[in-house]
Design a protein around this motif. Structure first.
Motif, PDB file in Angstrom:
ATOM      1  N   TYR A  91       0.825  -1.209   0.000  1.00 47.19           N
ATOM      2  CA  TYR A  91       0.000   0.000   0.000  1.00 47.19           C
ATOM      3  C   TYR A  91       0.861   1.262   0.000  1.00 47.19           C
ATOM      4  O   TYR A  91       0.634   2.190  -0.796  1.00 47.19           O
ATOM      5  N   HIS A  92       1.865   1.304   0.866  1.00 47.33           N
ATOM      6  CA  HIS A  92       2.729   2.485   0.944  1.00 47.33           C
ATOM      7  C   HIS A  92       3.548   2.662  -0.331  1.00 47.33           C
ATOM      8  O   HIS A  92       3.777   3.796  -0.771  1.00 47.33           O
ATOM      9  N   ARG A  93       3.983   1.582  -0.934  1.00 48.83           N
ATOM     10  CA  ARG A  93       4.716   1.672  -2.195  1.00 48.83           C
ATOM     11  C   ARG A  93       3.788   2.163  -3.317  1.00 48.83           C
ATOM     12  O   ARG A  93       4.204   2.934  -4.191  1.00 48.83           O
ATOM     13  N   LEU A  94       2.529   1.730  -3.283  1.00 49.32           N
ATOM     14  CA  LEU A  94       1.573   2.169  -4.292  1.00 49.32           C
ATOM     15  C   LEU A  94       1.293   3.663  -4.162  1.00 49.32           C
ATOM     16  O   LEU A  94       1.257   4.390  -5.169  1.00 49.32           O
ATOM     17  N   ILE A  95       1.104   4.144  -2.923  1.00 48.25           N
ATOM     18  CA  ILE A  95       0.855   5.565  -2.707  1.00 48.25           C
ATOM     19  C   ILE A  95       2.053   6.393  -3.160  1.00 48.25           C
ATOM     20  O   ILE A  95       1.907   7.447  -3.791  1.00 48.25           O
ATOM     21  N   ALA A  96       3.272   5.917  -2.852  1.00 52.92           N
ATOM     22  CA  ALA A  96       4.481   6.629  -3.284  1.00 52.92           C
ATOM     23  C   ALA A  96       4.564   6.681  -4.804  1.00 52.92           C
ATOM     24  O   ALA A  96       4.948   7.710  -5.381  1.00 52.92           O
ATOM     25  N   ALA A  97       4.187   5.589  -5.479  1.00 55.15           N
ATOM     26  CA  ALA A  97       4.214   5.565  -6.943  1.00 55.15           C
ATOM     27  C   ALA A  97       3.187   6.532  -7.522  1.00 55.15           C
ATOM     28  O   ALA A  97       3.460   7.240  -8.505  1.00 55.15           O
ATOM     29  N   ARG A  98       2.002   6.616  -6.915  1.00 59.71           N
ATOM     30  CA  ARG A  98       0.974   7.512  -7.414  1.00 59.71           C
ATOM     31  C   ARG A  98       1.353   8.975  -7.236  1.00 59.71           C
ATOM     32  O   ARG A  98       0.967   9.842  -8.031  1.00 59.71           O
ATOM     33  N   ARG A  99       2.106   9.286  -6.195  1.00 61.57           N
ATOM     34  CA  ARG A  99       2.577  10.664  -6.017  1.00 61.57           C
ATOM     35  C   ARG A  99       3.540  11.076  -7.123  1.00 61.57           C
ATOM     36  O   ARG A  99       3.731  12.268  -7.375  1.00 61.57           O
TER      37      ARG A  99
END
Length: 443
Positions: free
Chosen positions: A91-99
């Motif tokens: 989840y945290h890696r996905l949020i970082a990628a979306r940023r």
């Protein structure tokens, strides 16, 4: 005669569980593009684990006992724990990628100019979602200048005239490589026109999504139904009674009592430091508004000079308030003592509020308790944040605290009030530890 062995086979049990666990997750669609990495709560993993136990019980009955129940459960206990950890990391890696504008879907927005502008602005204000708007098609016969503010910000050319002209929508989707058409229905886009448009888009292989106009409603509160050919969206009311609320109360009381006992030595040290470094009492008592606007006396460690309240009026007259809303906040407040600045940085000044939690006036998690003079200026929307007990910590504290604007603070509190769950409280408590260590917005 062939006899089935009932000996324990730990390796066979492990292999069966290793195969069954991802199979159960896949059957429940946990690995799809729309679910992988998204935050859906830890209770979802627990539900999958219960299904796994049922699957293994069926296999055990079919092929004979492959392991002792106690050893099987001990081995399988790691499955939900490891899965939860992996989900959080993903989840945290996905949020970082979306940023960084990765792992997103290119979206074409259809709607009346005002509605489209609102949708684009709302999506642009957050970075944790999967949508990036690449173009806008205005609805109806609106003049081109009506759609210009939206399209200028996007750097995209809005196709002309009518959103129900499927050729124009398909041309815009092709030009901007859109992967999804997001529709904001309105008077100029009634059901029949939307139906014909969706036919053409689906025939061309483009998926369509509709915006119902709701904001900050969790998926768990929404249900779908079809009545007489009409699609009905059911929205469950916020949880205000029942088992979850009882568990929250028990958690509050138990946590506050244990906290007061375990932290008693720290309380003595902090109180002594305050008394020795500045004149005045160690504790600060202040009237705050609780649930349903009920007044109560909130306890804190004193972090300011003894006459801080008297000096606040003068600071307000000179325009020293740096917050854009009803709260009074200063980054360099001259009333804060040296020890008080340290206590605020580490959030130790809030610990005496455990007394308020034990007395039932506050909760461990909830909105920030406001001052009565702040509540006097609340409108109907802001008053809704008083529908639940205020908290020792909450979404405000773990999302930036005083660095947030009033609108951001209010939005977080309303999201908590309307979508509260016990699992959400546990998540906020875990995030509080990181927020305290980070110290961002603590002044």
């Amino acid at each position: 005669m062939l006899q089935v062995s009932h000996q324990s086979h730990p390796l066979l049990c492990a292999l069966a569980a290793a195969v069954a666990w991802p199979a159960v997750r896949a059957a429940r669609r946990r690995y799809t593009a729309g679910a992988l990495g998204e935050s859906r709560g830890s209770l979802q993993v627990l539900g999958d684990w219960m299904v796994l136990l049922g699957v293994l019980a069926v296999l055990r009955t079919a092929v004979g006992e492959v392991a002792e129940p106690s050893s099987a459960l001990a081995g399988l206990a790691w499955a939900p724990l490891l899965t939860t950890v992996c989900r959080r990391v993903t989840y945290h890696r996905l949020i970082a990628a979306r940023r960084e504008a990765h792992a997103v879907r290119r979206v074409l927005v259809i709607g009346e100019p005002g509605a489209a502008d609102h949708v684009v602005g709302h999506l642009a204000s957050r970075t944790e979602h999967a949508y990036v708007v690449v173009g806008v098609v205005p609805v109806g016969s609106a003049k081109l200048e009506c759609g210009a503010p939206v399209t200028e910000r996007l750097g995209a050319l809005a196709p002309a005239a009518h959103a129900d002209d499927a050729a124009a929508v398909l041309r815009a989707a092709h030009e901007h490589s859109a992967e999804l058409v997001l529709v904001a229905p309105g008077p100029r886009l009634p059901a029949e026109r939307l139906r014909r448009l969706s036919w053409r888009l689906h025939d061309a292989g483009l998926p369509v999504a509709l915006l119902p106009g709701l904001i900050d409603v969790q998926v768990s509160r929404i249900g779908l139904d079809a009545t007489a050919g009409l699609l009905v969206l059911h929205i469950a009311p916020p949880v205000r009674h029942g088992v979850q609320v009882g568990l929250k109360t028990a958690l509050d009381k138990t946590g506050a009592a244990l906290g007061l006992v375990l932290l008693a030595p720290l309380f003595c040290v902090v109180a002594a430091a305050i008394r020795l470094t500045s004149p005045g009492p160690a504790f600060h008592r202040q009237v705050r508004c609780g649930q349903h606007r009920t007044h109560f006396t909130m306890w804190k460690f004193r972090t300011m000079v003894a006459d801080a309240e008297a000096r606040k009026a003068e600071l307000e007259r000179t325009g020293a308030n740096e917050h854009d809303g009803l709260m009074f906040k200063m980054r360099r407040d001259p009333r804060i003592t040296a020890v008080g600045r340290f206590l605020r940085r580490c959030s130790l000044d809030e610990l005496p509020q455990l007394v308020n939690v034990l007395r039932g006036e506050m909760s461990l998690v909830g909105p920030r308790p406001p001052l009565p003079e702040e509540v006097d200026h609340y409108d109907e929307t802001a008053l809704r944040r008083l529908a639940v007990k205020p908290g020792l910590t909450g979404l405000w504290q773990v999302s930036g605290r005083s660095d947030l604007s009033w609108d951001e603070t209010l939005a977080l509190d309303l999201r908590y009030v309307d979508n509260w769950s016990l699992a959400g409280d546990l998540d906020v408590m875990a995030r509080t530890v990181r927020a305290v260590v980070d110290g961002r917005g603590a002044y």
